[in-house]
Design an enzyme around this catalytic site. Structure first.
Site, PDB file in Angstrom:
ATOM      1  N   ASP A   8       9.375   0.889   7.243  1.00 54.38           N
ATOM      2  CA  ASP A   8       7.717   0.940   6.033  1.00 54.38           C
ATOM      3  C   ASP A   8       6.822   2.115   7.202  1.00 54.38           C
ATOM      4  O   ASP A   8       7.201   3.303   8.552  1.00 54.38           O
ATOM      5  CB  ASP A   8       6.905   0.309   5.158  1.00 54.38           C
ATOM      6  CG  ASP A   8       6.493   0.790   4.336  1.00 54.38           C
ATOM      7  OD1 ASP A   8       5.074   2.007   5.175  1.00 54.38           O
ATOM      8  OD2 ASP A   8       5.871   0.595   3.809  1.00 54.38           O
ATOM      9  N   GLU A  49      -2.514  -1.070   4.211  1.00 54.23           N
ATOM     10  CA  GLU A  49      -2.099   0.089   5.301  1.00 54.23           C
ATOM     11  C   GLU A  49      -2.394   0.529   5.781  1.00 54.23           C
ATOM     12  O   GLU A  49      -3.848   0.721   5.801  1.00 54.23           O
ATOM     13  CB  GLU A  49      -1.183   0.827   3.058  1.00 54.23           C
ATOM     14  CG  GLU A  49      -0.202   0.350   3.365  1.00 54.23           C
ATOM     15  CD  GLU A  49       1.171   0.823   3.888  1.00 54.23           C
ATOM     16  OE1 GLU A  49       1.272   1.930   5.197  1.00 54.23           O
ATOM     17  OE2 GLU A  49       2.227   0.928   3.186  1.00 54.23           O
ATOM     18  N   ASN A  80       7.691   7.431   5.156  1.00 54.25           N
ATOM     19  CA  ASN A  80       6.774   6.326   5.317  1.00 54.25           C
ATOM     20  C   ASN A  80       6.362   6.617   6.636  1.00 54.25           C
ATOM     21  O   ASN A  80       5.920   8.292   6.858  1.00 54.25           O
ATOM     22  CB  ASN A  80       7.491   4.917   4.859  1.00 54.25           C
ATOM     23  CG  ASN A  80       6.755   4.597   3.763  1.00 54.25           C
ATOM     24  OD1 ASN A  80       5.729   4.066   3.980  1.00 54.25           O
ATOM     25  ND2 ASN A  80       7.737   3.933   3.089  1.00 54.25           N
ATOM     26  N   ASP A  99       7.457   9.208  -8.002  1.00 56.05           N
ATOM     27  CA  ASP A  99       6.145   8.847  -8.048  1.00 56.05           C
ATOM     28  C   ASP A  99       6.902   7.404  -8.341  1.00 56.05           C
ATOM     29  O   ASP A  99       7.012   6.680  -9.492  1.00 56.05           O
ATOM     30  CB  ASP A  99       5.092   8.357  -9.122  1.00 56.05           C
ATOM     31  CG  ASP A  99       4.269   7.829  -9.530  1.00 56.05           C
ATOM     32  OD1 ASP A  99       3.856   7.052  -8.682  1.00 56.05           O
ATOM     33  OD2 ASP A  99       3.178   9.015 -10.528  1.00 56.05           O
ATOM     34  N   ASN A 105       1.252  10.921   0.824  1.00 55.44           N
ATOM     35  CA  ASN A 105       1.221   9.037   1.482  1.00 55.44           C
ATOM     36  C   ASN A 105       0.964   9.332   2.668  1.00 55.44           C
ATOM     37  O   ASN A 105       0.394   9.395   3.101  1.00 55.44           O
ATOM     38  CB  ASN A 105       3.102   8.869   1.333  1.00 55.44           C
ATOM     39  CG  ASN A 105       2.735   7.142   1.685  1.00 55.44           C
ATOM     40  OD1 ASN A 105       1.778   6.139   2.253  1.00 55.44           O
ATOM     41  ND2 ASN A 105       4.057   7.305   2.364  1.00 55.44           N
TER      42      ASN A 105
END
Length: 286
Positions: A199, A17, A152, A120, A102
């Site tokens: 995302d 990521e 995101n 969560d 995030n």
């Protein structure tokens, strides 16, 4: 637009990521392995950071003007900065705003934005809308946006005027104006993506945004308003993307075979870092 076939630059990643091009390498966080990895254009790579906190999730960004690498410690509700000796030192405390964080991005003036999902996902909690916080160099943080449907990826335009955030559960990209003090205003839908589930995101010099899409196993380039300009089809979920390389026109894709929340940790290392030539170079941050 037809895109070439992506080339696998690196594989065997546990859960990649947060890719960012910095210096002459692509950096990304491997949440599954608990590492930050830097990769050269030839695929040579090294682990540059192994934090001692739970790293699922863990995102990174750089402060402008050599201010250092920032790391989100979601489990501690903290932003940490990598010191000259390689240690991680406190940068900002997010606990008074919310819990569970995030993505992170810093603009060219040093405004640091961190978003949190509001629930969560990994623990199976029910959906609640998330927030965006502004972390300041004095160690504090304040909420600057709320009601985000699973925030995101985030990016800041090259003139530091606009922040765009991916709302995964609303199938859209949402934009805000950035004020001189870092406040966000004039919220608007930048692009309605239809069945697209955004995302990670990045911006190119023609004003188009690339967004990674896990359920649709692709990375898509759209202009403001949502018109699709190009797409890269993959054989696994695309979690994030970044533009970089010597001329800024290499699109880096982080992809993993998604087998559900219950299998997100400790499963087979199906993650890949892939590359394909993009029609325009990257701009903005991260």
């Amino acid at each position: 637009m037809e895109m070439g076939t992506p080339r696998v630059l690196l594989e065997g990643i546990a859960f990649g990521e947060s890719p960012r091009w910095y210096g002459d390498r692509l950096w990304f966080a491997d949440w599954g392995a608990g590492e930050v990895v830097a990769v050269g254009a030839d695929g040579a790579h090294e682990v540059v950071l192994r934090p001692d906190f739970p790293t699922f999730p863990m995102c990174v960004t750089w402060l402008p003007d050599g201010g250092g690498l920032l790391v989100v410690s979601s489990s501690q509700d903290r932003v940490l900065r990598r010191a000259a000796d390689g240690s991680l030192v406190p940068y900002a405390d997010l606990s008074a705003v919310a819990h569970g964080w995030n993505e992170i991005v810093a603009d060219g003036r040093g405004h640091v934005y961190v978003n949190g999902g509001g629930f969560d996902l990994m623990a199976g909690e029910e959906f609640r809308p998330g927030v965006i916080a502004l972390a300041t160099p004095d160690g504090a943080a304040r909420q600057v946006a709320d009601g985000i449907a699973f925030p995101n990826g985030m990016l800041v335009t090259s003139d530091d005027s606009t922040l765009i955030v991916a709302e995964s559960y609303a199938n859209r990209l949402t934009a805000f104006d950035i004020g001189p003090d870092g406040a966000l205003s004039h919220r608007r839908v930048w692009a309605d993506l239809g069945d697209g589930c955004p995302d990670g995101i990045c911006l190119d010099a023609q004003g188009a945004v690339w967004y990674a899409d896990v359920p649709n196993q692709r990375c898509v380039r759209v202009r403001e308003g949502g018109e699709v300009l190009a797409a890269v089809e993959l054989d696994r979920g695309c979690f994030a993307c970044a533009l970089g390389g010597p001329d800024g026109r290499t699109l880096f894709l982080v992809a993993t075979k998604w087998a559900g929340v219950e299998n997100a940790r400790g499963g087979p290392r199906t993650g890949q870092l892939l590359t394909v030539t993009a029609p325009a170079p990257g701009v903005g941050r991260p």
